[in-house]
Design an enzyme around this catalytic site. Structure first.
Site, PDB file in Angstrom:
ATOM      1  CB  THR A 120      -0.887   0.044   1.260  1.00 46.92           C
ATOM      2  OG1 THR A 120      -0.029   0.157   2.407  1.00 46.92           O
ATOM      3  CG2 THR A 120      -1.735  -1.218   1.396  1.00 46.92           C
ATOM      4  CG  ASP A 129      15.165   0.058   1.546  1.00 45.37           C
ATOM      5  OD1 ASP A 129      15.667   0.463   2.618  1.00 45.37           O
ATOM      6  OD2 ASP A 129      14.019  -0.408   1.469  1.00 45.37           O
TER       7      ASP A 129
HETATM    8  C1  PRP Z   1      11.983   4.566   4.211  1.00 42.96           C
HETATM    9  C2  PRP Z   1      12.550   5.905   4.571  1.00 42.96           C
HETATM   10  C3  PRP Z   1      11.339   6.684   4.986  1.00 42.96           C
HETATM   11  C4  PRP Z   1      10.262   6.122   4.085  1.00 42.96           C
HETATM   12  C5  PRP Z   1      10.008   7.083   2.980  1.00 42.96           C
HETATM   13  O1  PRP Z   1      11.748   3.809   5.343  1.00 42.96           O
HETATM   14  O2  PRP Z   1      13.546   5.838   5.551  1.00 42.96           O
HETATM   15  O3  PRP Z   1      10.991   6.516   6.358  1.00 42.96           O
HETATM   16  O4  PRP Z   1      10.770   4.893   3.544  1.00 42.96           O
HETATM   17  O5  PRP Z   1       8.962   6.667   2.192  1.00 42.96           O
HETATM   18  P1  PRP Z   1       7.586   7.456   2.125  1.00 42.96           P
HETATM   19  O6  PRP Z   1       7.918   8.904   1.994  1.00 42.96           O
HETATM   20  O7  PRP Z   1       6.929   6.906   0.884  1.00 42.96           O
HETATM   21  O8  PRP Z   1       6.791   7.144   3.359  1.00 42.96           O
HETATM   22  P2  PRP Z   1      11.260   2.287   5.241  1.00 42.96           P
HETATM   23  O9  PRP Z   1       9.776   2.216   5.267  1.00 42.96           O
HETATM   24  O10 PRP Z   1      11.935   1.645   4.067  1.00 42.96           O
HETATM   25  O11 PRP Z   1      11.746   1.679   6.588  1.00 42.96           O
HETATM   26  P3  PRP Z   1      13.235   1.427   7.118  1.00 42.96           P
HETATM   27  O12 PRP Z   1      13.827   2.784   7.389  1.00 42.96           O
HETATM   28  O13 PRP Z   1      12.999   0.631   8.340  1.00 42.96           O
HETATM   29  O14 PRP Z   1      14.012   0.681   6.063  1.00 42.96           O
HETATM   30  N1  URA Z   2      12.432   4.563   0.978  1.00 42.85           N
HETATM   31  C1  URA Z   2      13.722   4.415   0.618  1.00 42.85           C
HETATM   32  O1  URA Z   2      14.541   3.964   1.424  1.00 42.85           O
HETATM   33  N2  URA Z   2      14.085   4.747  -0.623  1.00 42.85           N
HETATM   34  C2  URA Z   2      13.215   5.244  -1.522  1.00 42.85           C
HETATM   35  O2  URA Z   2      13.613   5.549  -2.671  1.00 42.85           O
HETATM   36  C3  URA Z   2      11.875   5.393  -1.134  1.00 42.85           C
HETATM   37  C4  URA Z   2      11.509   5.061   0.129  1.00 42.85           C
END
Ligand code: PRP
Ligand code: URA
Length: 217
Positions: A116, A208
């Site tokens: 989602t 990521d």
């Molecule tokens: C990543 C990043 C942000 C989010 C951004 O975290 O560090 O928190 O995605 O995406 P958005 O703007 O679409 O919400 P992630 O959910 O990958 O978690 P992590 O930091 O635990 O890897």
């Molecule tokens: N979260 C990440 O870590 N990278 C992206 O490009 C988008 C969301």
């Protein structure tokens, strides 16, 4: 408060210092190791923190140097809190703490549901006096904006009133969402990238961020 809109209608402060841009390029490279990625992120966070705190108010106090009494400046505004969004925001924490060692630290755990793309909250631990602090929320990636917006909402629900969002790489979509949901919150970023792909990743981005910091690819 949150800055002026640019030509695309985005309200964002882009920190284009050459050292930050150089280090960000190294971070974007897919062959950069987790160790180098972490080190670079910490260094950039410190450099960005220098700009983010540029407008902090000062006041004069009376001091004595070994040579003479004089008036000199100290930071006058609210106390600072740092709030990394877990996990990837942790990569920016030490760089900021190097600049503001007395800051209290709150943690907000959010992950983005891969289907989602909506944020799912799993942790929240904040200093008790968030309403009396300027809170700098740190997260390397502002993609759809869902995570940052949810974190800012959560902080406001806990009484926070003075918030700043600091992200390394942002997508226009995420900036728009935060501008709309939180028009009072200034956003600082080192880059506004082109777009999001069908998986919600920033293009070109850096992949990521959490996986690259912690080696969980
Ligand atoms: C990543 C990043 C942000 C989010 C951004 O975290 O560090 O928190 O995605 O995406 P958005 O703007 O679409 O919400 P992630 O959910 O990958 O978690 P992590 O930091 O635990 O890897
Ligand atoms: N979260 C990440 O870590 N990278 C992206 O490009 C988008 C969301």
């Amino acid at each position: 408060m949150a800055g002026k809109a640019d030509k695309k209608g985005l309200k964002v402060h882009v920190i284009d210092h050459p050292l930050i841009q150089h280090k960000l390029t190294l971070m974007r490279m897919k062959e950069t190791s987790s160790k180098d990625f972490r080190d670079l992120l910490e260094e950039i966070a410190m450099l960005m923190g220098y700009e983010v705190t540029r407008d902090f108010p000062l006041r004069e106090i009376d001091i004595e140097t070994p040579v003479a009494p004089c008036k000199s400046k100290i930071i006058a505004g609210k106390k600072v809190g740092l709030v990394p969004i877990l996990r990837a925001g942790l990569g920016m924490l030490d760089g900021m703490l190097a600049l503001i060692p007395a800051a209290r630290v709150g943690h907000i755990g959010l992950y983005r549901d891969p289907e989602t793309l909506k944020p799912v909250e799993y942790y929240c631990k904040l200093p008790p006096d968030v309403s009396e602090r300027t809170l700098i929320v740190v997260d390397p990636m502002l993609a759809t904006g869902g995570s940052a917006s949810a974190a800012l909402t959560l902080l406001k629900e806990h009484g926070a009133r003075n918030l700043i969002l600091m992200c390394l790489v942002s997508a226009p979509d995420g900036i728009k969402v935060v501008n709309k949901d939180h028009p009072d919150v200034p956003i600082y970023t080192a880059a506004v990238d082109d777009h999001l792909n069908e998986h919600g990743y920033i293009v070109p981005g850096l992949g990521d961020a959490g996986d690259r910091i912690f080696g969980t690819l």
